[in-house]
Design a protein around this motif. Structure first.
Motif, PDB file in Angstrom:
ATOM      1  N   GLN A   1       0.831  -1.207   0.000  1.00 29.08           N
ATOM      2  CA  GLN A   1       0.000   0.000   0.000  1.00 29.08           C
ATOM      3  C   GLN A   1       0.867   1.260   0.000  1.00 29.08           C
ATOM      4  O   GLN A   1       0.560   2.229  -0.689  1.00 29.08           O
ATOM      5  CB  GLN A   1      -0.915   0.026   1.228  1.00 29.08           C
ATOM      6  N   ILE A   2       1.946   1.226   0.782  1.00 29.47           N
ATOM      7  CA  ILE A   2       2.836   2.392   0.838  1.00 29.47           C
ATOM      8  C   ILE A   2       3.450   2.647  -0.532  1.00 29.47           C
ATOM      9  O   ILE A   2       3.554   3.792  -0.974  1.00 29.47           O
ATOM     10  CB  ILE A   2       3.912   2.210   1.930  1.00 29.47           C
ATOM     11  N   THR A   3       3.829   1.589  -1.215  1.00 30.32           N
ATOM     12  CA  THR A   3       4.367   1.738  -2.567  1.00 30.32           C
ATOM     13  C   THR A   3       3.327   2.365  -3.493  1.00 30.32           C
ATOM     14  O   THR A   3       3.649   3.258  -4.286  1.00 30.32           O
ATOM     15  CB  THR A   3       4.829   0.372  -3.112  1.00 30.32           C
ATOM     16  N   THR A   4       2.081   1.925  -3.379  1.00 32.04           N
ATOM     17  CA  THR A   4       1.008   2.486  -4.206  1.00 32.04           C
ATOM     18  C   THR A   4       0.725   3.936  -3.830  1.00 32.04           C
ATOM     19  O   THR A   4       0.545   4.786  -4.711  1.00 32.04           O
ATOM     20  CB  THR A   4      -0.273   1.631  -4.072  1.00 32.04           C
ATOM     21  N   ILE A   5       0.698   4.228  -2.533  1.00 28.12           N
ATOM     22  CA  ILE A   5       0.518   5.623  -2.100  1.00 28.12           C
ATOM     23  C   ILE A   5       1.649   6.467  -2.682  1.00 28.12           C
ATOM     24  O   ILE A   5       1.425   7.551  -3.218  1.00 28.12           O
ATOM     25  CB  ILE A   5       0.475   5.728  -0.561  1.00 28.12           C
ATOM     26  N   GLY A   6       2.881   5.949  -2.577  1.00 30.11           N
ATOM     27  CA  GLY A   6       4.032   6.669  -3.118  1.00 30.11           C
ATOM     28  C   GLY A   6       3.893   6.919  -4.606  1.00 30.11           C
ATOM     29  O   GLY A   6       4.203   8.003  -5.108  1.00 30.11           O
ATOM     30  N   ARG A   7       3.407   5.932  -5.320  1.00 29.62           N
ATOM     31  CA  ARG A   7       3.198   6.084  -6.768  1.00 29.62           C
ATOM     32  C   ARG A   7       2.209   7.216  -7.038  1.00 29.62           C
ATOM     33  O   ARG A   7       2.407   8.031  -7.937  1.00 29.62           O
ATOM     34  CB  ARG A   7       2.663   4.767  -7.350  1.00 29.62           C
ATOM     35  N   ASN A   8       1.141   7.271  -6.222  1.00 31.53           N
ATOM     36  CA  ASN A   8       0.157   8.343  -6.368  1.00 31.53           C
ATOM     37  C   ASN A   8       0.732   9.709  -6.006  1.00 31.53           C
ATOM     38  O   ASN A   8       0.206  10.734  -6.427  1.00 31.53           O
ATOM     39  CB  ASN A   8      -1.086   8.057  -5.521  1.00 31.53           C
ATOM     40  N   LEU A   9       1.814   9.707  -5.229  1.00 30.93           N
ATOM     41  CA  LEU A   9       2.473  10.961  -4.856  1.00 30.93           C
ATOM     42  C   LEU A   9       3.606  11.313  -5.826  1.00 30.93           C
ATOM     43  O   LEU A   9       4.298  12.306  -5.635  1.00 30.93           O
ATOM     44  CB  LEU A   9       3.017  10.857  -3.429  1.00 30.93           C
ATOM     45  N   GLY A  10       3.814  10.462  -6.841  1.00 28.95           N
ATOM     46  CA  GLY A  10       4.816  10.752  -7.860  1.00 28.95           C
ATOM     47  C   GLY A  10       6.127   9.999  -7.696  1.00 28.95           C
ATOM     48  O   GLY A  10       7.071  10.238  -8.445  1.00 28.95           O
TER      49      GLY A  10
END
Length: 176
Positions: A150-159
């Motif tokens: 999830q953190i990786t996906t959140i990070g992806r959404n943050l660029g």
């Protein structure tokens, strides 16, 4: 009959190895993730996005609390201590999750095969279970893996496009 005893012994040995290796993997993956996140701006890691936990920080905090809870269960501490202050700085959360992951490794290293295989009764407001400790250990690591994703996906959404590889097989080949 002798063959059955040998198979049982091999299975117990495999379970103990897997439990200890899996918790080492968890510590390595958490440390790898935290080291990556330390390269990012704190304000971005606090930014809220649509997810089960709305920020990187809050997701890390949840992983930390879950690990603390399950370690206290396996240790058979009288009262699990999961009331860690959410007001800690991001760096304090980083340091705590790495330290707590290593504490989990050290505790498992001190456990005997019988203790890893032993059942522990859990009675909580959410559920009741009586599983072998190795099952709780597997749960902790799977839970952490889920939220690291999830953190990786959140990070992806943050660029962020440079997330580290934290797969179990990668750990076994390159992380040890």
């Amino acid at each position: 009959m002798e063959h059955t005893a040998t198979v049982t012994q091999a299975t117990e040995t495999s379970i103990v190895y897997l439990a200890k290796n899996y918790i080492r993997y968890n510590a390595w993956a958490n440390t790898t993730l935290v080291n990556w996140l330390r390269t990012k701006e704190e304000s971005v890691l606090e930014q809220e996005v649509a997810s089960s936990f709305p920020s990187v920080r809050k997701t890390l905090f949840h992983i930390l609390q879950a690990q603390q809870y399950w370690l206290s269960i396996i240790r058979r501490d009288e009262t699990p201590n999961i009331n860690w202050e959410e007001s800690k700085t991001l760096e304090e959360v980083f340091s705590a999750i790495v330290a707590q992951s290593e504490e989990f490794v050290a505790f498992l290293d001190s456990m005997t095969a019988d203790q890893i295989d032993e059942k522990t009764m859990v009675v909580s407001p959410w559920f009741q279970s009586d599983f072998a400790n190795f099952e709780y250990i597997m749960h902790v690591v799977n839970h952490g893996t889920y939220h690291r994703g999830q953190i990786t996906t959140i990070g992806r959404n943050l660029g962020f496009t440079d997330a580290p590889m934290t797969d179990y097989n990668f750990f076994n080949i390159h992380g040890k």
